[in-house]
Scaffold this active site. Structure first.
Site, PDB file in Angstrom:
ATOM      1  N   SER A 172      -5.844   4.132   3.977  1.00  0.00           N
ATOM      2  CA  SER A 172      -5.359   3.174   2.977  1.00  0.00           C
ATOM      3  C   SER A 172      -6.528   2.699   2.112  1.00  0.00           C
ATOM      4  O   SER A 172      -6.777   1.502   1.960  1.00  0.00           O
ATOM      5  CB  SER A 172      -4.650   1.985   3.621  1.00  0.00           C
TER       6      SER A 172
ATOM      7  N   LYS B  10       0.377   3.828  -2.787  1.00  0.00           N
ATOM      8  CA  LYS B  10      -0.556   4.955  -2.761  1.00  0.00           C
ATOM      9  C   LYS B  10       0.158   6.299  -2.682  1.00  0.00           C
ATOM     10  O   LYS B  10      -0.411   7.334  -3.061  1.00  0.00           O
ATOM     11  CB  LYS B  10      -1.537   4.786  -1.607  1.00  0.00           C
TER      12      LYS B  10
ATOM     13  N   SER C 211       0.787  -1.235   0.000  1.00  0.00           N
ATOM     14  CA  SER C 211       0.000   0.000   0.000  1.00  0.00           C
ATOM     15  C   SER C 211       0.819   1.286   0.000  1.00  0.00           C
ATOM     16  O   SER C 211       0.246   2.365  -0.152  1.00  0.00           O
ATOM     17  CB  SER C 211      -0.964   0.013   1.187  1.00  0.00           C
TER      18      SER C 211
END
Length: 476
Positions: A317, A154, A151
């Site tokens: 997230s 991102k 993640s």
């Protein structure tokens, strides 16, 4: 945790944990006046309404006016001399100003190397620490080696979206009246969409035309390609479509995992039909896919500004927002609004910003794809760039970072450690992969950008704890 409490808890934790000066705490974000973008706007709208009303209890309007972003925290983020920025690729004359003395690289190596050797980490371990003021690399452990970012991808998606679209960009869902008389709900790629206000405006527009009975269609043509992520139908992500309500969630949650609809666009259209009926509009027949191209606009709904969407994406997230923003970047750069289009657009934007991408390979915008590859140096340079006064449009990349021990995906981490409230970081977790990348401030007030990634882990909790110790060590 409500957004309105974010600054309170961060200020309190910094005072209790490290007694860092207020300016240094701002640097660890750096947060403009200690607040996230959404909080600044809410406070400004509230104060404006109260001042106009002359008393304290007037509620704010249903749709707050958009206020200009607050200026960057000048006492913390001042341009560094051009001569100070040459050390380290990706630095620029607009880097965050130096406060205090940067950690000694030799001392940092002696501190971090034993932690990088922790048994909790996997077979591949990479890390980097960068002085945000000068761009100087203070620590490098195979930092140019590509690894699975999970993640932390991102951070790249957020940077590309802000640089391409601008902080004030909004995602617009429209309702149009087609030439055949059909009303069409046209998806604008907003996964946070709620339909109540849009139904109000549509019903009013139809009644003004003397129409109380309509046929309804929906249009998802903004996106192309498969809507299903390579991981398949999953509680972490709904099918990626240009039309959905509340990320296709089938419960009352607004973040985290949840059961998701298999048909979020159709569900949104059906819900919209019910809302129209509640407002006195008869919807004839079944709702079906139908092009809205060339139709006359009846109503529109705009999302929150992009800077707020980015903050939400990073704090929680949010995979649905990440994939939506990747497609918006693809469209803005002339590519198909698809997984492949977004994956090609994101690194292209990063290259134009001067971010190094050794061995990078993007396949989505969320990091759920385990074949994504990004080096630690890429993540640290993104963070340093976002701290630069030369790029105020990127500041939400930092203000959206979860705060250790208090917000988002770090709410339950770093408790009772020196990192609580001072480490701001995005994390990533996939099977066999654990990552963390963010900023922290030293006791001397120096802003550091860091990234630590590990692949081949066998114990996620042990790996996470090892990464937290690495980040916490930077606050000493």
């Amino acid at each position: 945790m409500p957004l309105g409490r974010t600054w309170q808890v961060v200020a309190g934790s910094a005072a209790i944990g490290l007694a860092v000066a207020l300016g240094a705490v701002a640097a660890s974000g750096p947060w403009d006046s200690g607040q996230r973008t959404a909080e600044r706007r809410h406070a400004a709208d509230r104060d404006r309404v109260l001042a106009a009303a002359g008393h304290r209890h007037t509620p704010p309007p249903r749709t707050p006016a958009v206020t200009p972003p607050a200026p960057s925290a000048a006492p913390v983020l001042l341009p560094a001399p051009a001569s100070a920025t040459g050390a380290g690729k990706g630095a620029s004359a607009g880097s965050a100003s130096a406060t205090g003395t940067a950690p000694d690289p030799a001392a940092l190596k002696a501190l971090l190397d034993p932690l990088m050797a922790s048994d909790g980490l996997g077979t591949l371990r990479t890390g980097i620490v960068v002085d945000a003021a000068t761009g100087t690399v203070l620590y490098d452990h195979r930092a140019a080696t590509p690894s699975t970012p999970a993640s932390t991808t991102k951070l790249a998606t957020a940077t590309a979206a802000l640089a391409t679209l601008g902080a004030g960009h909004r995602l617009t869902t429209t309702v149009v009246l087609g030439k055949d008389g059909r009303v069409v709900l046209v998806g604008g790629g907003d996964p946070t969409l709620e339909l109540g206000g849009l139904a109000d405006d549509t019903a009013a527009a139809l009644k003004a035309r003397g129409a109380t009975s309509v046929r309804l269609g929906y249009d998802t043509s903004l996106y192309s390609g498969s809507s299903l992520h390579p991981i398949g139908h999953n509680e972490n992500l709904a099918p990626v479509t240009a039309l959905m309500v509340r990320e296709g969630r089938l419960d009352d949650s607004d973040s985290g995992t949840a059961d998701r609809s298999f048909t979020p666009a159709r569900d949104a259209a059906d819900a919209f039909a019910d809302l129209l009926r509640d407002r006195g509009i008869t919807v004839e027949g079944a709702v079906s896919e139908h092009s809205g191209r060339g139709g006359t606009r009846l109503a529109a709904h705009q999302s929150a500004p992009l800077d707020e969407l980015v903050e939400r994406m990073l704090t929680n997230s949010d995979n649905d927002l990440a994939e939506a923003l990747a497609r918006q970047v693809a469209r803005a750069t002339g590519r198909p609004a698809s997984f492949a289009g977004g994956a090609a657009a994101i690194p292209d934007v990063l290259r134009r910003l001067g971010v190094p991408l050794p061995g990078a390979s993007f396949h989505d915008g969320s990091g759920l794809d385990g074949t994504d590859k990004v080096a630690a140096t890429t993540l640290a340079r993104i963070l340093a760039l976002a701290a630069s006064p030369a790029h105020p449009e990127l500041r939400p990349v930092l203000t959206g970072l979860p705060v250790a021990g208090f917000t988002g995906t770090l709410a339950d981490r770093f408790r009772a450690t020196r990192g609580a409230g001072v480490v701001h970081a995005k994390t990533g977790t996939l099977t066999g992969t654990n990552t963390i990348a963010g900023t922290t401030v030293t006791p001397a007030g120096r802003l550091l950008a860091f990234a630590f990634l590990t692949d081949g882990t066998t114990d996620a909790d042990a790996a996470q704890s090892a990464l937290d110790r690495l980040a916490t060590a930077l606050t000493r």
